[in-house]
Design an enzyme around this catalytic site. Sequence first.
Site, mmCIF file in Angstrom:
data_model
loop_
_atom_site.group_PDB
_atom_site.id
_atom_site.type_symbol
_atom_site.label_atom_id
_atom_site.label_comp_id
_atom_site.label_asym_id
_atom_site.label_seq_id
_atom_site.Cartn_x
_atom_site.Cartn_y
_atom_site.Cartn_z
ATOM 1 N N ASP A 1 0.843 -1.196 0.000
ATOM 2 C CA ASP A 1 0.000 0.000 0.000
ATOM 3 C C ASP A 1 0.879 1.248 0.000
ATOM 4 O O ASP A 1 1.965 1.250 -0.569
ATOM 5 C CB ASP A 1 -0.938 -0.012 1.212
ATOM 6 C CG ASP A 1 -2.300 0.597 0.889
ATOM 7 O OD1 ASP A 1 -2.351 1.826 0.731
ATOM 8 O OD2 ASP A 1 -3.280 -0.142 0.794
ATOM 9 N N HIS B 1 -4.076 4.909 4.119
ATOM 10 C CA HIS B 1 -4.743 3.672 3.720
ATOM 11 C C HIS B 1 -4.039 2.427 4.253
ATOM 12 O O HIS B 1 -4.663 1.537 4.844
ATOM 13 C CB HIS B 1 -4.810 3.645 2.189
ATOM 14 C CG HIS B 1 -5.777 2.663 1.631
ATOM 15 N ND1 HIS B 1 -5.375 1.566 0.916
ATOM 16 C CD2 HIS B 1 -7.128 2.608 1.664
ATOM 17 C CE1 HIS B 1 -6.442 0.880 0.524
ATOM 18 N NE2 HIS B 1 -7.516 1.496 0.964
ATOM 19 N N SER C 1 -11.617 -2.258 0.604
ATOM 20 C CA SER C 1 -10.315 -2.131 1.261
ATOM 21 C C SER C 1 -10.331 -2.782 2.629
ATOM 22 O O SER C 1 -9.319 -3.280 3.107
ATOM 23 C CB SER C 1 -9.950 -0.647 1.427
ATOM 24 O OG SER C 1 -9.498 -0.104 0.228
#
Length: 969
Positions: free
Chosen positions: A205, A246, A420
């Site tokens: 990520d 994230h 996600s």
Amino acid sequence: MPPRAPPAPGPRPPPRAAAATDTAAGAGGAGGAGGAGGPGFRPLAPRPWRWLLLLALPAACSAPPPRPVYTNHWAVQVLGGPAEADRVAAAHGYLNLGQIGNLEDYYHFYHSKTFKRSTLSSRGPHTFLRMDPQVKWLQQQEVKRRVKRQVRSDPQALYFNDPIWSNMWYLHCGDKNSRCRSEMNVQAAWKRGYTGKNVVVTILDDGIERNHPDLAPNYDSYASYDVNGNDYDPSPRYDASNENKHGTRCAGEVAASANNSYCIVGIAYNAKIGGIRMLDGDVTDVVEAKSLGIRPNYIDIYSASWGPDDDGKTVDGPGRLAKQAFEYGIKKGRQGLGSIFVWASGNGGREGDYCSCDGYTNSIYTISVSSATENGYKPWYLEECASTLATTYSSGAFYERKIVTTDLRQRCTDGHTGTSVSAPMVAGIIALALEANSQLTWRDVQHLLVKTSRPAHLKASDWKVNGAGHKVSHFYGFGLVDAEALVVEAKKWTAVPSQHMCVAASDKRPRSIPLVQVLRTTALTSACAEHSDQRVVYLEHVVVRTSISHPRRGDLQIYLVSPSGTKSQLLAKRLLDLSNEGFTNWEFMTVHCWGEKAEGQWTLEIQDLPSQVRNPEKQGKLKEWSLILYGTAEHPYHTFSAHQSRSRMLELSAPELEPPKAALSPSQVEVPEDEEDYTAQSTPGSANILQTSVCHPECGDKGCDGPNADQCLNCVHFSLGSVKTSRKCVSVCPLGYFGDTAARRCRRCHKGCETCSSRAATQCLSCRRGFYHHQEMNTCVTLCPAGFYADESQKNCLKCHPSCKKCVDEPEKCTVCKEGFSLARGSCIPDCEPGTYFDSELIRCGECHHTCGTCVGPGREECIHCAKNFHFHDWKCVPACGEGFYPEEMPGLPHKVCRRCDENCLSCAGSSRNCSRCKTGFTQLGTSCITNHTCSNADETFCEMVKSNRLCERKLFIQFCCRTCLLAG
């Protein structure tokens, strides 16, 4: 090294990454994600206006497709080894940045004299590289758009700043005012002792905050790397927008520490967690291949919550190098058991996207995970497709709860959203299964998910039962992941037979696709029955590779019907996909035929359903298609069916499945018997009955009282039954009973015992079907306790090797080791001393390289920690950092790590900004290097602002008049 520049602004989450132009095979890849709204444009008009938007789409058809963006990085295949690659690079003006991951003979070249970004592929003398005889293939890297799969905040949503355990509704039942949902059964898996110990998970990520209080206890530097910055610190780049949150959020779901009075509890809260920072910059095929190949023999699970644009019009997937990295991982990773890649299925539901147009979730090597709301409904962002394997909870409408997790700047959030969420949840649950059985292969894990996931309360109109008895949906795959069922099955799992691949059909006859009607083409196959090494009897993945030309790709729908009648939708209409590129060798994959028989007639159906008026003369054409079957020649579950096993496992109660914690005492409460003491009462005439009737031979000296001869008043040997159940006399007590000689009674054995010596649970001599005999404790159990394994032939619990804490199938096939031992290829070996490593070939401890403090092998690049007075740099331990780097202390590491100096410094000390020497064209000012260029538009007021705010020292205006202003006094 490219700078850490923020991605282009836009209404969508930050971009993800990149494809490439193949100079050997021609340009590849599908259309970009541009359009009227720019990259990542997502129409969010109220639904009544959606049709107005569609009316404007024909005008957009005439707009030119977005141009690719090329970088000054190349992927090059060079034969002859690293030295030859260095020579070839230098001969043509390139810098060889090293081998790409684990891909042998593939190297990452960089050219500093070409444009860093250009819409035209590079030209000039350096392009003669392709003519070098040692160069077999090269590819200038093209920037690919990759988007993090979170959904944007809903303005009507409520947010809370107290994200604690009680807020984790998807893991436990804590809300007494609403219907309780905890079908993922994570707590039940924890109660069985599985928390992810000895399992390593890494998040691909935008980085993870390694010093977050909830992540630091489980952070693993050896499972981390910064591909964007080419160093070992995966920390995210901080800015005012906090856009790089994230990865940190995903990491917390997996392995946030438990019982530390901070934030949340991760699903695998004792697993090791790492991060690969690769999304915060240009993402190319090289970047993806490097990221997928970081330490495959150390990292067990890679979790990715990103992919191509979810805009309803993009068709994109992994490039040549990334595909090879996937294949290397499943063949060589985890010492040959196969790396486990978990992928979020996509968030393009509102745009009508279909996840079969995403080559990452559509791959047989990835576990594609979907989402459901807390009430079991389809979220608005969900993408349907036939490649989805399983589902977890996630966010939904504004009034439904979201997911609690860790956040940037050592904070927590209750606003984690989208698919996600689901990929790291499944990664954490798989970590629990790997703790239960570390010998699971990548295919074993997929079989376990198929077998144990269940529809629960998930609502969908397309649930169907396939030919093997599995219930499956295009929304949710095989259903909601069940952590407890997964670990119970994993513990006793036997590896599935080897994978076979059969190209069952290949049809290159062109066919026109008529408007509105259905084009059907069939293939009758024996599933390679004539080739023993290719024969597929029981299916796993089914792939359809197609080439289709079409004037508007989004009008197509594609279905595949199996010989068992299972219909998989490979592609649905996509209203926003106006591309005329069609599909070129695109692979659609389905898991809906899992477990079915492969042999028979397969049918491919293609429909062209125009969403707008179209020239009827411009028809689409099916150029060619192939059917590729993956599966096994033998039944994967041997003597029992997956459906029956799953049903039986779900029927058992938790206590029934739980192994005993300790030996039971005879005084414990036992199963009630249907027995009563019986004393014969003399009645008038009874003597006459005894005298005139012949009693059963098993009747005692008191005879019988009729009406039948076996209605005995007492017994020679044993009485069985009671007044209520009609007593009788027997010479031997049946199975499940033992003979009490003092009372001459057959008494019931303890539950689970087939034969026993008394009613106590610890006096079993043999066990009923479905139980194992624990000979040391003389008990019958459904699962053997820690330190014992189930012998299927004898149905006994046998002792593991003394070094094993847990084992399966054999005494020395260990899954968890006792303290002082480490697991290596299923065996527990004594822990090696510092400075040594375990050599699995020689089964002994070998010496590390002299620069290593601890290591995983003898090589210089196999250090985990460095020896005293050595620093970690470029996977090696060095006595001093090279030019342009400085040593820095890292929390939790016994050695220093070489970090890169500021881009204008030749050398620095103590900090990247504390320059001691400057590059050519720069002058040292204090600890900074400023450009030698002067400017003529810096007036006194501007210079005063620069100096008073120390903008040059803070490097905010390093290229803007610093020298001019500071020399002016």
